[in-house]
Enzyme design. Structure first.
Site, PDB file in Angstrom:
ATOM      1  N   HIS A 197       0.853  -1.200   0.000  1.00  0.00           N
ATOM      2  CA  HIS A 197       0.000   0.000   0.000  1.00  0.00           C
ATOM      3  C   HIS A 197       0.883   1.243   0.000  1.00  0.00           C
ATOM      4  O   HIS A 197       1.487   1.599   1.019  1.00  0.00           O
ATOM      5  CB  HIS A 197      -0.934   0.036   1.215  1.00  0.00           C
ATOM      6  CG  HIS A 197      -1.894   1.184   1.168  1.00  0.00           C
ATOM      7  ND1 HIS A 197      -3.204   1.056   0.755  1.00  0.00           N
ATOM      8  CD2 HIS A 197      -1.741   2.499   1.454  1.00  0.00           C
ATOM      9  CE1 HIS A 197      -3.809   2.228   0.797  1.00  0.00           C
ATOM     10  NE2 HIS A 197      -2.933   3.128   1.224  1.00  0.00           N
ATOM     11  N   CYS A 198       0.963   1.876  -1.146  1.00  0.00           N
ATOM     12  CA  CYS A 198       1.699   3.130  -1.254  1.00  0.00           C
ATOM     13  C   CYS A 198       1.099   3.901  -2.419  1.00  0.00           C
ATOM     14  O   CYS A 198       0.263   3.368  -3.153  1.00  0.00           O
ATOM     15  CB  CYS A 198       3.189   2.875  -1.456  1.00  0.00           C
ATOM     16  SG  CYS A 198       3.530   1.706  -2.774  1.00  0.00           S
ATOM     17  N   HIS A 199       1.486   5.153  -2.533  1.00  0.00           N
ATOM     18  CA  HIS A 199       0.890   6.021  -3.562  1.00  0.00           C
ATOM     19  C   HIS A 199       1.974   6.785  -4.297  1.00  0.00           C
ATOM     20  O   HIS A 199       3.100   6.922  -3.813  1.00  0.00           O
ATOM     21  CB  HIS A 199      -0.026   7.078  -2.920  1.00  0.00           C
ATOM     22  CG  HIS A 199      -1.003   6.555  -1.925  1.00  0.00           C
ATOM     23  ND1 HIS A 199      -2.168   5.917  -2.263  1.00  0.00           N
ATOM     24  CD2 HIS A 199      -1.010   6.600  -0.566  1.00  0.00           C
ATOM     25  CE1 HIS A 199      -2.857   5.599  -1.176  1.00  0.00           C
ATOM     26  NE2 HIS A 199      -2.170   5.993  -0.133  1.00  0.00           N
ATOM     27  N   TYR A 250      -7.679  17.476  -1.075  1.00  0.00           N
ATOM     28  CA  TYR A 250      -6.404  18.011  -0.568  1.00  0.00           C
ATOM     29  C   TYR A 250      -5.441  18.144  -1.734  1.00  0.00           C
ATOM     30  O   TYR A 250      -5.602  17.483  -2.767  1.00  0.00           O
ATOM     31  CB  TYR A 250      -5.794  17.090   0.509  1.00  0.00           C
ATOM     32  CG  TYR A 250      -5.429  15.708   0.028  1.00  0.00           C
ATOM     33  CD1 TYR A 250      -4.185  15.443  -0.556  1.00  0.00           C
ATOM     34  CD2 TYR A 250      -6.322  14.652   0.135  1.00  0.00           C
ATOM     35  CE1 TYR A 250      -3.856  14.173  -1.011  1.00  0.00           C
ATOM     36  CE2 TYR A 250      -5.998  13.371  -0.320  1.00  0.00           C
ATOM     37  CZ  TYR A 250      -4.764  13.144  -0.890  1.00  0.00           C
ATOM     38  OH  TYR A 250      -4.439  11.886  -1.343  1.00  0.00           O
ATOM     39  N   ARG A 257     -10.527   0.715  -6.106  1.00  0.00           N
ATOM     40  CA  ARG A 257     -10.695   1.176  -4.728  1.00  0.00           C
ATOM     41  C   ARG A 257     -12.023   1.894  -4.593  1.00  0.00           C
ATOM     42  O   ARG A 257     -12.329   2.800  -5.372  1.00  0.00           O
ATOM     43  CB  ARG A 257      -9.557   2.137  -4.396  1.00  0.00           C
ATOM     44  CG  ARG A 257      -9.443   2.485  -2.932  1.00  0.00           C
ATOM     45  CD  ARG A 257      -8.301   3.475  -2.718  1.00  0.00           C
ATOM     46  NE  ARG A 257      -7.864   3.488  -1.338  1.00  0.00           N
ATOM     47  CZ  ARG A 257      -7.164   4.483  -0.794  1.00  0.00           C
ATOM     48  NH1 ARG A 257      -6.808   5.526  -1.530  1.00  0.00           N
ATOM     49  NH2 ARG A 257      -6.819   4.427   0.465  1.00  0.00           N
ATOM     50  N   ARG A 278     -14.100  12.663   4.457  1.00  0.00           N
ATOM     51  CA  ARG A 278     -13.191  13.809   4.274  1.00  0.00           C
ATOM     52  C   ARG A 278     -12.361  13.669   2.992  1.00  0.00           C
ATOM     53  O   ARG A 278     -11.662  14.604   2.594  1.00  0.00           O
ATOM     54  CB  ARG A 278     -12.291  13.987   5.500  1.00  0.00           C
ATOM     55  CG  ARG A 278     -11.261  12.921   5.648  1.00  0.00           C
ATOM     56  CD  ARG A 278     -10.426  13.028   6.913  1.00  0.00           C
ATOM     57  NE  ARG A 278      -9.834  11.746   7.196  1.00  0.00           N
ATOM     58  CZ  ARG A 278      -8.748  11.256   6.614  1.00  0.00           C
ATOM     59  NH1 ARG A 278      -8.089  11.978   5.745  1.00  0.00           N
ATOM     60  NH2 ARG A 278      -8.298  10.052   6.910  1.00  0.00           N
ATOM     61  N   HIS A 309      -6.115  -0.336   5.974  1.00  0.00           N
ATOM     62  CA  HIS A 309      -5.769   0.133   7.322  1.00  0.00           C
ATOM     63  C   HIS A 309      -6.697  -0.429   8.409  1.00  0.00           C
ATOM     64  O   HIS A 309      -7.172   0.304   9.286  1.00  0.00           O
ATOM     65  CB  HIS A 309      -5.741   1.666   7.354  1.00  0.00           C
ATOM     66  CG  HIS A 309      -5.080   2.281   6.140  1.00  0.00           C
ATOM     67  ND1 HIS A 309      -3.994   1.700   5.504  1.00  0.00           N
ATOM     68  CD2 HIS A 309      -5.355   3.408   5.413  1.00  0.00           C
ATOM     69  CE1 HIS A 309      -3.640   2.445   4.458  1.00  0.00           C
ATOM     70  NE2 HIS A 309      -4.446   3.477   4.377  1.00  0.00           N
ATOM     71  N   ASP A 326       2.240   3.013   3.206  1.00  0.00           N
ATOM     72  CA  ASP A 326       1.342   4.154   2.973  1.00  0.00           C
ATOM     73  C   ASP A 326       2.113   5.410   2.559  1.00  0.00           C
ATOM     74  O   ASP A 326       1.575   6.512   2.568  1.00  0.00           O
ATOM     75  CB  ASP A 326       0.442   4.464   4.172  1.00  0.00           C
ATOM     76  CG  ASP A 326      -0.690   5.410   3.803  1.00  0.00           C
ATOM     77  OD1 ASP A 326      -1.197   5.322   2.673  1.00  0.00           O
ATOM     78  OD2 ASP A 326      -1.050   6.268   4.630  1.00  0.00           O
ATOM     79  N   ASN A 338      -2.175  13.458   4.314  1.00  0.00           N
ATOM     80  CA  ASN A 338      -3.046  14.027   5.357  1.00  0.00           C
ATOM     81  C   ASN A 338      -2.636  13.746   6.792  1.00  0.00           C
ATOM     82  O   ASN A 338      -3.474  13.858   7.687  1.00  0.00           O
ATOM     83  CB  ASN A 338      -4.498  13.552   5.185  1.00  0.00           C
ATOM     84  CG  ASN A 338      -5.062  13.923   3.836  1.00  0.00           C
ATOM     85  OD1 ASN A 338      -4.961  15.074   3.422  1.00  0.00           O
ATOM     86  ND2 ASN A 338      -5.630  12.960   3.135  1.00  0.00           N
TER      87      ASN A 338
HETATM   88  O1  0GZ Z   1      -6.369   8.638   5.535  1.00  0.00           O
HETATM   89  C1  0GZ Z   1      -6.052   9.282   4.503  1.00  0.00           C
HETATM   90  O2  0GZ Z   1      -6.072  10.513   4.441  1.00  0.00           O
HETATM   91  C2  0GZ Z   1      -5.680   8.527   3.296  1.00  0.00           C
HETATM   92  C3  0GZ Z   1      -5.863   9.128   2.057  1.00  0.00           C
HETATM   93  C4  0GZ Z   1      -5.637   8.408   0.927  1.00  0.00           C
HETATM   94  C5  0GZ Z   1      -5.897   8.947  -0.390  1.00  0.00           C
HETATM   95  O3  0GZ Z   1      -6.099  10.157  -0.495  1.00  0.00           O
HETATM   96  O4  0GZ Z   1      -5.950   8.144  -1.344  1.00  0.00           O
HETATM   97  O5  0GZ Z   1      -5.165   7.131   0.989  1.00  0.00           O
HETATM   98  C6  0GZ Z   1      -4.925   6.518   2.193  1.00  0.00           C
HETATM   99  O6  0GZ Z   1      -4.508   5.354   2.157  1.00  0.00           O
HETATM  100  C7  0GZ Z   1      -5.182   7.236   3.368  1.00  0.00           C
END
Ligand code: 0GZ
Length: 310
Positions: A37-39, A55, A130, A136, A187, A263, A268
């Protein structure tokens, strides 16, 4: 690692940039470990953030992600579409196609996505979609649209990743439990770790997994869930102690259905930005034997994302 930069966009006030110069983990992950899990964020100059985003982050490129992977000792990544890119999956797909087969992806799509677009994403390495229920982060998508998407992607052998807060599980239960695919919870369904581990809220989550063998969980993000800390900074080897019993319970009860991820770049976060090396050192607190560690970091993610190689 190179430093975070911001392109043409202005970051959300108070935005915390990802941590530069992460420590080398003391915990050596098993060979072939997957950061599941990463972005990537942008870069915004190349892949603009979505107009409907909640955001605006600092940029976090695929090169920086893969430098972190190598530094931490991981072999592969699963890049999950971040909400700041909406349903524009180009940055994530670009990361996959430049990974040399070492990354798979999870996309966000609308019902308007064409079969050809789904096929192209599959060829690039996407293996899931997803569905996000965290208010939020996203606007509400009607359940009939999500059901339609789930039915379509199930034919490709993809799975559904769900992100929600623990208090919302009762109302989402019927929807989640009728999804036709493997379902991966982000998570741990965000438990409130200040509540008792044997209380009704976390028990409902365990029941969700117990009664539905298609449900998996990421035991990630102690830095988001912890109330008591201490943060994973300055060499701290015992961070986020309040999260440990929750994550350990999930790992030990469902050892074949858990995944772990950094992550990175940690969208955020408010209080602090963790040292990713110390986040890796958190793993042996929640998966306490070499066997559990191998399942969590290698066997399970390989079975889900690289079944031909596992
Ligand atoms: O809790 C978060 O703010 C968050 C946001 C995102 C996203 O913006 O995709 O992804 C995550 O895994 C966790």
């Amino acid at each position: 690692m190179s430093k975070p930069v911001t392109g043409p966009f202005e970051k959300t006030p108070g935005w915390l940039d990802w941590y530069t110069g992460p420590s080398k983990p003391r915990f050596e992950v098993p060979a072939g470990a997957v950061d599941a899990h990463c972005h990537v964020f942008g870069p915004g100059g190349e892949y603009p953030y979505a107009p409907e985003r909640k955001y605006t982050p600092c940029d976090a490129s695929r090169q920086q992600l893969y430098a972190l992977r190598d530094h931490l000792g991981f072999a592969r990544n699963v890049v999950v579409q971040a909400t700041c890119h909406g349903a524009d999956n180009r940055a994530m797909v670009d990361a996959l196609v430049h990974s040399g087969g070492k990354a798979r992806g999870v996309a966000t799509v609308k019902r308007s996505v064409s079969d050809a677009e789904l096929q192209a994403m599959h060829a690039a390495g996407v293996r899931g979609v997803r569905f996000n229920f965290v208010k939020r982060l996203v606007d509400f998508t009607p359940k009939d649209e999500l059901n339609e998407i789930a039915a379509r992607i199930s034919k490709l052998g993809w799975h559904v990743v769900i992100y929600f807060e623990a208090v919302d599980l009762p109302e989402l239960w019927d929807f989640f439990t009728t999804l036709p695919t493997t379902v991966v919870v982000d998570h741990m369904g965000r438990p409130d770790v200040s509540k008792p581990i044997d209380g009704p809220e976390f028990e409902l989550f365990l029941k969700f997994m117990r009664e539905h063998p298609n449900v998996w969980s990421k035991v990630s993000c102690p830095e988001r869930l912890s109330v008591a800390g201490p943060p994973a900074l300055n060499g701290e080897q015992n961070p986020y102690k309040d999260v440990i019993p929750f994550a350990r319970r999930v790992v030990e009860t469902f050892p074949d259905r858990v995944l772990w991820g950094t992550d990175w770049p940690h969208p955020n976060l408010k209080g602090h930005m963790p040292d990713d090396g110390l986040l890796v050192d958190f793993i042996p607190h929640i998966a306490v034997t070499p066997e559990l560690q191998r399942k969590l970091l290698v066997d399970n993610p390989m079975r889900l994302y690289w079944p031909d190689e596992s």
